[in-house]
Design a protein around this motif. Sequence first.
Motif, PDB file in Angstrom:
ATOM      1  N   PHE A  15     -17.726  58.638  -0.598  1.00 30.08           N
ATOM      2  CA  PHE A  15     -17.384  59.902  -1.234  1.00 30.08           C
ATOM      3  C   PHE A  15     -15.992  59.805  -1.834  1.00 30.08           C
ATOM      4  CE2 PHE A  15     -16.360  60.355   3.302  1.00 30.08           C
ATOM      5  CZ  PHE A  15     -15.033  60.711   3.263  1.00 30.08           C
ATOM      6  N   VAL A  16     -15.687  60.735  -2.724  1.00 30.71           N
ATOM      7  CA  VAL A  16     -14.423  60.708  -3.447  1.00 30.71           C
ATOM      8  C   VAL A  16     -13.366  61.504  -2.696  1.00 30.71           C
ATOM      9  CG1 VAL A  16     -13.268  61.365  -5.591  1.00 30.71           C
ATOM     10  CG2 VAL A  16     -15.577  60.406  -5.659  1.00 30.71           C
ATOM     11  N   VAL A  17     -12.174  60.965  -2.650  1.00 28.52           N
ATOM     12  CA  VAL A  17     -10.996  61.664  -2.141  1.00 28.52           C
ATOM     13  C   VAL A  17     -10.045  61.854  -3.317  1.00 28.52           C
ATOM     14  CG1 VAL A  17      -9.052  61.581  -0.535  1.00 28.52           C
ATOM     15  CG2 VAL A  17     -11.269  60.594   0.125  1.00 28.52           C
ATOM     16  N   GLY A  18      -9.691  63.094  -3.601  1.00 30.10           N
ATOM     17  CA  GLY A  18      -8.767  63.371  -4.693  1.00 30.10           C
ATOM     18  C   GLY A  18      -9.355  63.093  -6.055  1.00 30.10           C
ATOM     19  N   GLY A  19     -10.061  64.063  -6.614  1.00 26.17           N
ATOM     20  CA  GLY A  19     -10.711  63.833  -7.896  1.00 26.17           C
ATOM     21  C   GLY A  19      -9.740  63.502  -9.020  1.00 26.17           C
ATOM     22  N   GLY A  20      -8.608  64.190  -9.082  1.00 25.97           N
ATOM     23  CA  GLY A  20      -7.625  63.930 -10.124  1.00 25.97           C
ATOM     24  C   GLY A  20      -6.620  62.877  -9.729  1.00 25.97           C
ATOM     25  N   VAL A  21      -5.984  63.067  -8.565  1.00 27.94           N
ATOM     26  CA  VAL A  21      -4.978  62.124  -8.066  1.00 27.94           C
ATOM     27  C   VAL A  21      -5.153  61.976  -6.561  1.00 27.94           C
ATOM     28  CG1 VAL A  21      -2.515  61.612  -7.827  1.00 27.94           C
ATOM     29  CG2 VAL A  21      -3.329  62.829  -9.852  1.00 27.94           C
ATOM     30  N   TRP A  22      -5.181  60.710  -6.093  1.00 25.61           N
ATOM     31  CA  TRP A  22      -5.204  60.425  -4.656  1.00 25.61           C
ATOM     32  C   TRP A  22      -3.977  59.590  -4.327  1.00 25.61           C
ATOM     33  CZ3 TRP A  22      -9.378  57.015  -1.767  1.00 25.61           C
ATOM     34  CH2 TRP A  22      -9.080  56.990  -0.389  1.00 25.61           C
ATOM     35  N   LEU A  23      -3.047  60.187  -3.584  1.00 26.56           N
ATOM     36  CA  LEU A  23      -1.866  59.486  -3.091  1.00 26.56           C
ATOM     37  C   LEU A  23      -2.146  59.056  -1.660  1.00 26.56           C
ATOM     38  CD1 LEU A  23       1.135  58.610  -3.228  1.00 26.56           C
ATOM     39  CD2 LEU A  23       1.724  60.933  -2.477  1.00 26.56           C
ATOM     40  N   ASN A  24      -2.179  57.757  -1.427  1.00 28.20           N
ATOM     41  CA  ASN A  24      -2.546  57.225  -0.117  1.00 28.20           C
ATOM     42  C   ASN A  24      -1.501  56.198   0.325  1.00 28.20           C
ATOM     43  OD1 ASN A  24      -4.081  56.723   2.202  1.00 28.20           O
ATOM     44  ND2 ASN A  24      -5.255  55.099   1.197  1.00 28.20           N
ATOM     45  N   GLY A  25      -0.310  56.677   0.642  1.00 30.16           N
ATOM     46  CA  GLY A  25       0.784  55.816   1.044  1.00 30.16           C
ATOM     47  C   GLY A  25       1.778  55.648  -0.083  1.00 30.16           C
ATOM     48  N   GLY A  26       2.869  56.423  -0.040  1.00 31.84           N
ATOM     49  CA  GLY A  26       3.866  56.349  -1.092  1.00 31.84           C
ATOM     50  C   GLY A  26       4.427  57.719  -1.413  1.00 31.84           C
ATOM     51  N   VAL A  27       5.001  57.836  -2.605  1.00 28.94           N
ATOM     52  CA  VAL A  27       5.599  59.091  -3.067  1.00 28.94           C
ATOM     53  C   VAL A  27       5.085  59.360  -4.468  1.00 28.94           C
ATOM     54  CG1 VAL A  27       7.735  60.286  -3.660  1.00 28.94           C
ATOM     55  CG2 VAL A  27       7.679  58.752  -1.681  1.00 28.94           C
ATOM     56  N   ALA A  28       4.651  60.580  -4.704  1.00 33.08           N
ATOM     57  CA  ALA A  28       4.219  60.982  -6.039  1.00 33.08           C
ATOM     58  C   ALA A  28       4.890  62.300  -6.399  1.00 33.08           C
ATOM     59  CB  ALA A  28       2.706  61.141  -6.114  1.00 33.08           C
ATOM     60  N   VAL A  29       5.363  62.386  -7.636  1.00 40.45           N
ATOM     61  CA  VAL A  29       5.986  63.598  -8.149  1.00 40.45           C
ATOM     62  C   VAL A  29       5.214  64.032  -9.386  1.00 40.45           C
ATOM     63  CG1 VAL A  29       8.081  64.598  -9.147  1.00 40.45           C
ATOM     64  CG2 VAL A  29       8.257  62.941  -7.270  1.00 40.45           C
ATOM     65  N   LEU A  30       4.827  65.298  -9.427  1.00 39.82           N
ATOM     66  CA  LEU A  30       4.160  65.873 -10.595  1.00 39.82           C
ATOM     67  C   LEU A  30       5.080  66.917 -11.206  1.00 39.82           C
ATOM     68  CD1 LEU A  30       1.777  64.618  -8.930  1.00 39.82           C
ATOM     69  CD2 LEU A  30       0.338  66.436  -9.867  1.00 39.82           C
ATOM     70  N   ARG A  31       5.277  66.846 -12.519  1.00 38.64           N
ATOM     71  CA  ARG A  31       6.086  67.835 -13.225  1.00 38.64           C
ATOM     72  C   ARG A  31       5.322  68.287 -14.463  1.00 38.64           C
ATOM     73  NH1 ARG A  31      11.582  67.485 -11.503  1.00 38.64           N
ATOM     74  NH2 ARG A  31      12.037  65.503 -10.449  1.00 38.64           N
ATOM     75  N   SER A  32       5.266  69.582 -14.653  1.00 38.65           N
ATOM     76  CA  SER A  32       4.625  70.146 -15.855  1.00 38.65           C
ATOM     77  C   SER A  32       3.273  69.493 -16.105  1.00 38.65           C
ATOM     78  CB  SER A  32       5.533  69.970 -17.079  1.00 38.65           C
ATOM     79  OG  SER A  32       6.733  70.690 -16.907  1.00 38.65           O
ATOM     80  N   THR A  33       2.513  69.311 -15.055  1.00 42.49           N
ATOM     81  CA  THR A  33       1.229  68.612 -15.129  1.00 42.49           C
ATOM     82  C   THR A  33       0.108  69.544 -14.702  1.00 42.49           C
ATOM     83  OG1 THR A  33       2.098  66.381 -14.891  1.00 42.49           O
ATOM     84  CG2 THR A  33      -0.122  66.753 -14.086  1.00 42.49           C
ATOM     85  N   ARG A  65     -13.542  66.991  -9.254  1.00 39.15           N
ATOM     86  CA  ARG A  65     -14.347  67.246  -8.062  1.00 39.15           C
ATOM     87  C   ARG A  65     -14.179  66.105  -7.068  1.00 39.15           C
ATOM     88  NH1 ARG A  65     -20.368  68.196  -9.977  1.00 39.15           N
ATOM     89  NH2 ARG A  65     -19.926  66.221 -11.017  1.00 39.15           N
ATOM     90  N   ALA A  66     -14.381  66.420  -5.785  1.00 39.21           N
ATOM     91  CA  ALA A  66     -14.296  65.404  -4.741  1.00 39.21           C
ATOM     92  C   ALA A  66     -14.900  65.963  -3.467  1.00 39.21           C
ATOM     93  CB  ALA A  66     -12.850  64.977  -4.508  1.00 39.21           C
ATOM     94  N   ARG A  67     -15.031  65.114  -2.477  1.00 39.55           N
ATOM     95  CA  ARG A  67     -15.397  65.576  -1.138  1.00 39.55           C
ATOM     96  C   ARG A  67     -14.175  66.197  -0.452  1.00 39.55           C
ATOM     97  NH1 ARG A  67     -20.292  66.362   1.649  1.00 39.55           N
ATOM     98  NH2 ARG A  67     -20.098  65.787   3.847  1.00 39.55           N
ATOM     99  N   LEU A  68     -13.027  65.519  -0.590  1.00 44.34           N
ATOM    100  CA  LEU A  68     -11.765  65.991  -0.022  1.00 44.34           C
ATOM    101  C   LEU A  68     -10.744  66.089  -1.149  1.00 44.34           C
ATOM    102  CD1 LEU A  68     -11.557  63.613   3.101  1.00 44.34           C
ATOM    103  CD2 LEU A  68     -12.687  65.840   2.936  1.00 44.34           C
TER     104      LEU A  68
END
Length: 582
Positions: A134-152, A158-161
Amino acid sequence: MTHRLSALLLTIALALVPAARAEVFRVGSDVHCTHATLAAALAAAAANGPGHDEIRLTVGVQTTQARFHIEHTDVLIAGGYLACGVVSPSPGNQSLVVGNGQDTVFYIGNGRQVELRQLAITNGGRHGVVNGDFVVGGGVWLNGGVAVLRSTRVMFNRARLGGGLAVTGSSVMAIHGGTPRSEIDHNEAMLGGGIYVGERATLRLDNDRVAIVHNAANGSANGWENAGGGIYASGGATSASSVEVGWLNGEPGMPVPTGLLLADNVSDGHGGGVALFGNTSFSATEATIRDNVAAGSGGGLYLYGNQVGSGASAQMQRRLTFLPGWLRNCEGRYGCNALTGNVARTGGAVMVMHGQLRLGQLLVAGNRSTDGGGAAIHSGSIANVPAPVNRIWLDSMVLAGNQCTGTASTNSPCATLFLGAGPNQVHMQHLTLADNVLAPVASGSRFEIYNGPSAQPLVLRSSIIEPGSGVTPVFSVAPVDGDCLMAPPFSGIGTRALPRTPPYAFVSRAALDYRPAAGDAAIDACDTSQLLDSEMGGPDLVGHGSVDDPTVPNRLGPNAHADLGAFEKEFADLLFADGFGG
């Protein structure tokens, strides 16, 4: 010895190799562009080594069938450029990244640091399980690390989680506002229609120009398996998760924030807005949670501690006393701090099932339960949890216009605050309850505050309780520790009280202005000797301390300068009331 010398020379040689220089890659079709596609630019960034590269996308670039794994380099992906030759992106513009309708659009792992700026991410993931996966994070999946979203904007994924976003592992995701605002909308999942936050993960949300709206937790055919239309967060026995809302862009001279908006999300199960499961926390300063719907419990917030420690935790307030003064609050009588218009079967605004709920300086209005119980707040219990099952602290709040309805088979009586199965620890002060509409159900009884089995007395301070016709102001199985209350008489109202028959005089009910009207008995009714210690900024929803009104008597003693209810009445000479007007 030869092997040791070879290893030493190799180490020296590697140390002398210069680190890869961060590069700027430009994606588009004009003469200044370096790559035609985002895929090609990401491959170039990975080949350039782990340094922090930058990829700039022009507005007209076409990115389709996107399925990117970012595990070998740190990178900024910025859209909104009108052409490759321009230096800065155009405010308000975003570059579109379209997924393949099957997989996560951006997977980020291996401890990478990634920033996504001025992008619109869509058509990622899928519902359900395919070939055992199954899918985790349909748009973005961060799995260990740092992610920053700005004006996004993350939309229609769609996903399961985590239909839009998922944060798992030891990760931190921060979503900042901007122009345009960051928006997580129209995504779908079983858990976390908008965002899923797993164990050991942290989600940080700016309380300015960030919106989580129109998402749905609907991925399972079994309605009760769905939770968290906007956000779902889960923590384990020894590993917590957290969702934090505040000033991510705070600095001196910052504008007045608009507040986080979490609205119009739905859940086929519990938690229309936010669902918290196990050892997890939600902490928000200046946030509006409104018009979310849950088929089960908790229209705005749902807390289910799952027998782990002290359970799930949720806190909402306007200000924290230890923050610097230049961090400004939203303007207006209530600021952005509100739980309004949420709907659920029970717990129109909030359901607590093993957890800690702290709400302060908050408007709770227009929420609705459709099967009895708490129109605004409802608490329940789960098995094998030591007392107290729930800890509930409400401070400096207006609870008005909430509604409870039911059917002939409804078991729980209607109440504004239904603090039911316990035992619970309940502390409340500076509350104003008025104009709540509680329908008769099978039990026949209706209550503004209903307190079931409790390990400790119901502590109630400096509050105005105006029940509707036929509604009991307070009922408690445990003793009521009351002080400075204005309400119709009830058992436990206390010796320092103003037993009065409604209606009471407020400035403007239609405008939700529940300050006591000029000359009202709630003004200068009590002193502050019995108030509970508070982190919410003083004996007033908008932060005022006690101010003596010389035009009204000090009703419950010579030092009775404090007004009852959520507000300290403002006067024309409020600024000079301390005698330092000079």
